[in-house]
Design a protein around this motif. Structure first.
Motif, PDB file in Angstrom:
ATOM      1  N   ASP A 116      14.276  94.856 -64.586  1.00 20.56           N
ATOM      2  CA  ASP A 116      15.541  94.995 -65.303  1.00 20.56           C
ATOM      3  C   ASP A 116      15.330  95.244 -66.795  1.00 20.56           C
ATOM      4  O   ASP A 116      16.034  96.043 -67.415  1.00 20.56           O
ATOM      5  N   GLN A 117      14.355  94.551 -67.404  1.00 16.80           N
ATOM      6  CA  GLN A 117      14.124  94.695 -68.847  1.00 16.80           C
ATOM      7  C   GLN A 117      13.653  96.097 -69.225  1.00 16.80           C
ATOM      8  O   GLN A 117      13.805  96.523 -70.367  1.00 16.80           O
TER       9      GLN A 117
ATOM     10  N   PHE B 198      13.462 103.288 -68.714  1.00 14.06           N
ATOM     11  CA  PHE B 198      13.086 104.166 -67.603  1.00 14.06           C
ATOM     12  C   PHE B 198      14.127 105.268 -67.409  1.00 14.06           C
ATOM     13  O   PHE B 198      13.766 106.432 -67.182  1.00 14.06           O
ATOM     14  N   MET B 199      15.412 104.944 -67.510  1.00 13.28           N
ATOM     15  CA  MET B 199      16.451 105.953 -67.323  1.00 13.28           C
ATOM     16  C   MET B 199      16.397 106.990 -68.452  1.00 13.28           C
ATOM     17  O   MET B 199      16.682 108.170 -68.228  1.00 13.28           O
ATOM     18  N   THR B 200      16.042 106.557 -69.650  1.00  9.88           N
ATOM     19  CA  THR B 200      15.861 107.508 -70.750  1.00  9.88           C
ATOM     20  C   THR B 200      14.694 108.448 -70.450  1.00  9.88           C
ATOM     21  O   THR B 200      14.765 109.665 -70.671  1.00  9.88           O
TER      22      THR B 200
ATOM     23  N   GLU C 245       4.914 103.912 -69.585  1.00 11.15           N
ATOM     24  CA  GLU C 245       4.465 102.714 -68.871  1.00 11.15           C
ATOM     25  C   GLU C 245       5.661 101.797 -68.624  1.00 11.15           C
ATOM     26  O   GLU C 245       6.484 101.566 -69.518  1.00 11.15           O
ATOM     27  N   PHE C 246       5.749 101.279 -67.381  1.00  7.77           N
ATOM     28  CA  PHE C 246       6.856 100.403 -66.998  1.00  7.77           C
ATOM     29  C   PHE C 246       6.332  99.277 -66.116  1.00  7.77           C
ATOM     30  O   PHE C 246       5.235  99.358 -65.541  1.00  7.77           O
ATOM     31  N   ARG C 247       7.177  98.252 -66.009  1.00 15.02           N
ATOM     32  CA  ARG C 247       6.889  97.145 -65.092  1.00 15.02           C
ATOM     33  C   ARG C 247       7.746  97.308 -63.838  1.00 15.02           C
ATOM     34  O   ARG C 247       8.938  97.610 -63.942  1.00 15.02           O
ATOM     35  N   PHE C 248       7.108  97.096 -62.690  1.00 14.80           N
ATOM     36  CA  PHE C 248       7.791  97.251 -61.409  1.00 14.80           C
ATOM     37  C   PHE C 248       7.806  95.914 -60.661  1.00 14.80           C
ATOM     38  O   PHE C 248       6.854  95.124 -60.772  1.00 14.80           O
ATOM     39  N   ALA C 249       8.874  95.699 -59.904  1.00 13.55           N
ATOM     40  CA  ALA C 249       8.956  94.546 -59.002  1.00 13.55           C
ATOM     41  C   ALA C 249       8.686  95.026 -57.584  1.00 13.55           C
ATOM     42  O   ALA C 249       9.369  95.917 -57.077  1.00 13.55           O
TER      43      ALA C 249
ATOM     44  N   LEU D   3      13.932 105.181 -57.193  1.00  5.96           N
ATOM     45  CA  LEU D   3      12.757 104.629 -57.872  1.00  5.96           C
ATOM     46  C   LEU D   3      13.171 103.643 -58.961  1.00  5.96           C
ATOM     47  O   LEU D   3      12.454 102.677 -59.240  1.00  5.96           O
ATOM     48  N   ALA D   4      14.343 103.875 -59.587  1.00  4.52           N
ATOM     49  CA  ALA D   4      14.804 102.983 -60.651  1.00  4.52           C
ATOM     50  C   ALA D   4      15.057 101.573 -60.145  1.00  4.52           C
ATOM     51  O   ALA D   4      14.987 100.609 -60.914  1.00  4.52           O
ATOM     52  N   ASP D   5      15.351 101.413 -58.820  1.00  9.66           N
ATOM     53  CA  ASP D   5      15.619 100.086 -58.284  1.00  9.66           C
ATOM     54  C   ASP D   5      14.380  99.200 -58.301  1.00  9.66           C
ATOM     55  O   ASP D   5      14.502  97.968 -58.265  1.00  9.66           O
TER      56      ASP D   5
END
Length: 600
Positions: free
Chosen positions: A290-291, A296-298, A314-318, A284-286
């Motif tokens: 990148d920013q 996300f890993m934390t 909340e995160f941004r996904f590609a 899922l991290a892939d």
């Protein structure tokens, strides 16, 4: 807005008063009987009567009991001295008896204190334990004591539990029978898993451990495992059952081990652009931008904690096509194939964030436009005001008649109202803006207040009483604090009742970190409902709310609050209907750095 409420604590409770009365009655009665017995030489046990108040006082109030024993000893010796002098044997005996009073009081106080410390220690453990504790009778199973944790777990009160038997707590007869079988073995039991019934008759899983305190009382520890039991039941379901739950969900859902996807529903496939088969086994991290990957890993690092809890971020996904989308992740720990795993809900909020950004951009453009329009409108008003003031200041030189002067005076007032509206249009942008700079200087507070009163003409409109030390200085932004003082004085003058009177008082203290400047009026007062609204800008500064025509304080108080807050202070209000209001400005004595400022 800060409200300070002082609570008066009663030194003595009703029970203490009753006990003091009993002790005093016993003491006086014992002394009286002893005095009568000594005077008439009746009996030899009269001295023992004084032990009653001494023992009673030493038990409930150890220190006071010792003092009472000393007083009783002194009184007893005095009575014996006056009654039996010069009988030296009687006097020595009285002295020994007085010493014995004190020794008995000391012994009772010492052992009572030991017992109370021990009792308090065990009661603290019982009441503050993180697990439930129940004490019940081995033979009748009546509950003798239950702590608050058990009551909250089952939805009862501790009083309701005290009227039940331990066997009443079980959800069904089968669970009750299993419990009786284990109790009948006569052994102390550890980790007995069973099901209790809540007050609403819902099942609630618990883990019991019990042991005998004595021949009749059993202590039982109750650990809440309901959530864990339900999680184990969910974990026992197959992957097909997970899919039945998730396939029709509009929210993206994935099951992961660490961050590697083991299952993804169609909604997540649509969100990411990958087919379900491509999602399985993918990290899922892939997909995280990148920013945001380090953050996300934390976030993912907490999933493997010994006792993980649901979390969100909340995160941004590609996506597969390279499109950037935003999503909020909700993590819930589960067990899959006897291994720890995570159920992640992924809510796509890309459109919402884009809409929010558009709104912010629109608001900023509106503020910029309002500032530009206000500045453009202000420019032609300045010469108009100048010429009108010139004509009114020296009307004879310009041949202005009294009738014309009245007209010019009305024109001046209208232009001044227009100027105030334009200023408040600028103030709206101040309220909505996030960064306001301060021009610090050291100035005389009395001079600033007098200047505000003079420029506003408030001394004509109301009686102004100023109580400020002449040598008092502030280190702050004088212009902005002048605005605050002007707003509060104008508000007090507007809403005061004739004869109008305003008090401006400095209430600071060397022991306090804040200067306190109070503006008090004799106005109509403010209701509780209004207190929450008076510092809020009306309708974002729309044209209909720029003044006092609606009976509200307008933007001035909102601007004043903003100016005080960026100094690191606040404004408190005390008000009584039909009596008046007091607005107190709290300004830090120590100048704050930019990074220390915050809104309260």
């Amino acid at each position: 807005m800060e409200r300070q409420i002082t609570l008066r604590e009663h030194r003595f409770s009703h029970t203490d008063i009753v006990r003091f009365t009993v002790i005093a009655s016993f003491t006086l009665s014992s002394i009286l009987i002893t005095a009568i017995a000594l005077s008439r030489n009746i009996g030899t046990l009269y001295s023992q009567l004084l032990y009653f108040p001494i023992l009673y006082a030493a038990y409930f109030y150890p220190r006071r009991g010792i003092i009472l024993a000393g007083l009783c000893g002194i009184v007893y010796e005095c009575l014996v001295y006056f009654s039996l002098f010069p009988d030296m044997f009687a006097l020595l005996s009285a002295t020994g008896q007085a010493v014995l009073f004190i020794c008995v009081a000391l012994a009772v106080a010492y052992f009572t204190n030991k017992i109370r410390i021990s009792e308090a220690r065990y009661r603290s453990i019982f009441e503050n334990s993180l697990m439930g504790v129940i004490l019940f009778d081995k033979n009748s199973f009546t509950i003798q004591l239950a702590n608050q944790q058990v009551a909250e777990m089952l939805g009862h009160t501790t009083e309701e539990l005290g009227q039940m038997t331990f066997s009443d707590l079980f959800f069904s007869r089968d669970f009750q029978r299993q419990f009786f079988e284990r109790v009948g073995s006569g052994e102390d039991i550890r980790n007995f898993e069973t099901c209790f019934a809540t007050k609403t008759k819902e099942p609630h899983w618990v883990n019991l451990s019990w042991s005998r305190i004595d021949d009749t009382v059993v202590s039982c520890a109750v650990i809440d495992i309901n959530a864990e039991k339900l999680a184990r039941q969910v974990a026992a379901d197959s992957l097909t059952q997970y899919r039945q739950v998730t396939e029709n969900s509009p929210t993206g859902m994935v099951i992961t081990e660490h961050t590697r996807i083991q299952f993804a529903n169609p909604a997540f496939s649509s969100f990411s652009g990958y087919e379900p088969a491509e999602c399985t086994g993918r990290d899922l991290a892939d997909s995280v931008l990148d920013q945001d990957r380090e953050r996300f890993m934390t976030f993912a690092g907490r999933w493997n904690a010994a006792t993980p809890v649901p979390d969100r971020a909340e995160f941004r996904f590609a996506t597969k096509s390279g499109e950037i989308r935003r999503a909020v992740l909700y993590f819930t720990p589960i067990t899959r194939n006897n291994k720890p795993a995570g159920l992640i809900n992924i809510i796509d909020n890309t459109e919402w964030e884009e809409y929010r950004e558009q709104v912010e951009q629109t608001k900023e453009r509106r503020r910029e436009m309002m500032r530009a329009v206000a500045h453009e409108l202000r420019t032609p008003l300045q010469p108009i005001m100048g010429y009108l003031n010139l004509l009114l200041h020296d009307p004879h030189s310009f041949g202005v008649t009294d009738e014309t002067r009245q007209i010019l005076d009305r024109c001046t007032k209208s232009v001044d109202q227009e100027r105030q509206i334009i200023n408040q249009m600028l103030e709206v942008s101040v309220v909505e803006g996030e960064v306001i700079s301060l021009d610090y200087s050291v100035f005389s507070v009395l001079g600033m207040v007098n200047a505000v009163i003079a420029s506003g003409g408030y001394a004509i409109k109301a009686e102004i009483v100023i109580d400020i030390p002449p040598n008092l200085t502030f280190e702050a932004d004088r212009q902005k604090l002048s605005y605050v003082i002007n707003a509060l004085v104008a508000n007090g003058v507007t809403y005061s009742k004739p004869p109008k009177k305003i008090w401006i008082t400095y209430r600071g203290s060397s022991a306090l970190p804040f200067h306190r400047l109070a503006i008090q009026d004799n106005g109509i007062g403010i209701t509780e409902a209004q207190l929450d609204k008076i510092f809020k800008p009306e309708n974002d500064g729309s044209a209909g709310s720029l003044g006092h025509s609606t009976g509200e304080p307008g933007l001035s108080l909102a601007i004043g609050k903003k100016y005080v807050q960026i100094h690191g202070g606040y404004i408190s209000v005390d008000s009584i209907l039909n009596i008046g209001s007091t607005f107190t400005i709290h300004i830090p004595k120590k100048r704050l750095d930019q990074g220390d400022r915050h809104e309260t």
